[in-house]
Design a protein around this motif. Structure first.
Motif, short mmCIF file in Angstrom:
data_model
loop_
_atom_site.label_atom_id
_atom_site.label_comp_id
_atom_site.label_asym_id
_atom_site.label_seq_id
_atom_site.Cartn_x
_atom_site.Cartn_y
_atom_site.Cartn_z
N GLY A 2 0.78 -1.23 0.00
CA GLY A 2 0.00 0.00 0.00
C GLY A 2 0.81 1.27 0.00
O GLY A 2 0.41 2.25 0.64
N PHE A 3 1.93 1.32 -0.70
CA PHE A 3 2.70 2.57 -0.77
C PHE A 3 2.53 3.23 -2.13
O PHE A 3 2.02 2.64 -3.07
N SER A 4 3.01 4.48 -2.23
CA SER A 4 2.77 5.30 -3.42
C SER A 4 3.86 5.14 -4.46
O SER A 4 4.90 4.53 -4.21
N SER A 5 3.63 5.74 -5.63
CA SER A 5 4.65 5.74 -6.68
C SER A 5 5.89 6.52 -6.24
O SER A 5 7.01 6.20 -6.67
N PHE A 6 5.71 7.51 -5.38
CA PHE A 6 6.86 8.24 -4.86
C PHE A 6 7.79 7.31 -4.09
O PHE A 6 9.01 7.35 -4.26
N LEU A 7 7.21 6.45 -3.27
CA LEU A 7 8.04 5.53 -2.49
C LEU A 7 8.74 4.52 -3.39
O LEU A 7 9.85 4.06 -3.08
N VAL A 8 8.12 4.18 -4.52
CA VAL A 8 8.79 3.31 -5.49
C VAL A 8 10.10 3.95 -5.94
O VAL A 8 11.14 3.30 -6.02
N THR A 9 10.05 5.25 -6.23
CA THR A 9 11.27 5.93 -6.70
C THR A 9 12.33 6.00 -5.60
O THR A 9 13.52 5.91 -5.88
N VAL A 10 11.91 6.12 -4.35
CA VAL A 10 12.86 6.16 -3.24
C VAL A 10 13.51 4.78 -3.06
O VAL A 10 14.73 4.67 -2.87
N ILE A 11 12.69 3.72 -3.13
CA ILE A 11 13.23 2.36 -3.03
C ILE A 11 14.26 2.13 -4.14
O ILE A 11 15.32 1.55 -3.92
N PHE A 12 13.93 2.59 -5.34
CA PHE A 12 14.87 2.44 -6.45
C PHE A 12 16.13 3.26 -6.20
O PHE A 12 17.24 2.80 -6.45
N ALA A 13 15.98 4.49 -5.70
CA ALA A 13 17.12 5.41 -5.58
C ALA A 13 18.15 4.94 -4.58
O ALA A 13 19.34 5.25 -4.73
N VAL A 14 17.75 4.20 -3.55
CA VAL A 14 18.74 3.77 -2.57
C VAL A 14 19.74 2.78 -3.19
O VAL A 14 20.85 2.61 -2.68
N TYR A 15 19.34 2.17 -4.31
CA TYR A 15 20.29 1.35 -5.08
C TYR A 15 21.50 2.19 -5.49
O TYR A 15 22.65 1.75 -5.36
#
Length: 408
Positions: A53-66
């Motif tokens: 249940g998280f947003s598209s914004f959090l998707v980008t944050v999860i990706f960015a920590v890579y």
């Protein structure tokens, strides 16, 4: 896509030069598998969104920590294999890749997703420069002229194969969030066995530095570095967009939610990038860098048109075009920076370039996520496309006004 290949001393000639091809093939396979693991989650983010249940914004944050993991590894450990040998660093990178897969396999919420992405970034930052060097050093004489291109193809092919593999498994498997990473762990295990069997190609030296590498570009190199960094920033920002929020764009804007389709679309970007890099040898650095930027502008125009019209075919054509432009300008930029760098500082300068590129693959994508919260994905994608096109066009104009590179 990390550090440059360090030159071997004459008396350290790699064992691959005796004509045996299997160590060369094993190193290339390990490279593909490690890079594949870094992009596997791309078609799965929509599933995680529904589950947690998280947003598209959090998707980008999860990706960015890579990218944070990649940059940390570049700064702290980028030259480690020159001191301790290629095999130990390759094995460490594969272990980190496996730990990333385990984090996703036993995911119970956001902490495991963040941990998996950081571990994946550390693996990529540690692995890519070392794997490039190992592939080149293990190449039999008959492959020596093509070894760098094969390493590049392994790198980009692996990055593109991750979303394709995960998308197909997610489309047809009964439990994709687990089965994807079981397959990945199997591939990594085979790579570990292979790397344990290949010969070492460098003489182990002591004196490993524990200090972060100083990122400094000499004034004499800056005329080549700045346009390469500008073109690379635009290109890598595009790669970051496709490997993070492309499934969200497809689902929410285009109306296509099948993970196999999203994985294939992302694959086309990396396949086109590989083709663009291969084409650079024919075009030459002087022409490839500005023309790569022009092609990237055209690709972003097509992507923007796809978002406006909700057209999947336009998005695929835009992905192919943008990927080709990114690959052409990326290889030209790295080649030009390398040609203008003093040999004793080439690793330092190219590492600085890659830090810029991995900032580009993360920060702009987070910006898209922030804009999407208030403006929506379509509008944020259009703004992103316009900004990337503007940067690439500006770079092309600067390069035509002051050409760089020297072609044979």
């Amino acid at each position: 896509m990390s550090n440059p290949v360090s030159a071997r001393e004459a008396d350290d000639a790699g064992p691959g030069t005796d004509g045996r091809g299997w160590p060369f093939a094993v190193a290339a396979y390990a490279f593909v598998v490690a890079m594949c693991g870094t992009t596997l989650p791309t078609p799965l983010y929509r599933m995680y969104q529904r589950e947690l249940g998280f947003s598209s914004f959090l998707v980008t944050v999860i990706f960015a920590v890579y990218a944070v993991g990649v940059i940390v590894a570049l700064l702290l450990l980028g030259q480690l294999s020159d001191s301790v040998g290629r095999r130990p660093v390759l094995l460490a990178g594969l272990v980190l890749s496996a730990l990333s897969a385990v984090s996703f396999l036993f995911e119970r919420g956001l902490p495991e997703l963040f941990a998996g992405r950081v571990l994946s970034g550390l693996s990529a930052g540690l692995f890519t420069g070392t794997a490039t060097a190992a592939v080149v050093e293990l190449a039999p004489r008959r492959w020596a002229g093509s070894a760098t291109l094969i390493a590049t193809a392994a790198n980009m092919g692996g990055l593109g194969s991750g979303p394709l593999l995960a998308g197909l498994i997610a489309q047809y498997a009964s439990d994709p969030l687990h089965q994807v990473f079981i397959v990945d762990l199997t591939l990594v295990a085979a790579a570990v066995v292979g790397v344990l069997l290949i010969p070492e190609t460098v003489r182990v030296r002591g004196g490993v530095s524990r200090r972060p590498r100083r990122l400094h570009v000499p004034p004499s190199v800056r005329p080549a570095f700045v346009p390469a960094a500008m073109a690379g920033f635009a290109g890598f920002a595009t790669l970051g967009l496709f490997t993070s929020v492309a499934p969200s764009f497809l689902s929410e804007v285009v109306g296509v939610s099948e993970p196999a389709v999203s994985g294939t679309v992302v694959f086309t970007v990396f396949a086109a990038s590989t083709a663009g890099q291969l084409l650079m040898g024919r075009v030459g650095v002087r022409r490839a860098l500005p023309w790569g930027c022009v092609i990237l502008v055209a690709g972003m125009a097509l992507i923007a048109s796809a978002l406006l019209t909700a057209s999947l075919p336009l998005l695929v054509v835009g992905a192919l075009t943008a990927g080709a432009g990114q690959g052409l300008s990326f290889r030209a930029g790295v080649t030009d920076v390398s040609m203008h760098s003093p040999p004793e500082r080439r690793a330092e300068i190219t590492s600085a370039l890659f830090v810029v590129l991995y900032v580009a693959i993360s920060i702009p994508v987070v910006g898209v996520g922030i804009m999407a919260v208030t403006l929506g994905l379509r509008q944020s994608g259009l703004i992103f496309s316009g900004c990337v096109a503007l940067l690439a066009a500006t770079t092309a104009v600067l390069l035509w006004a002051r050409p760089v590179g020297r072609d044979a």
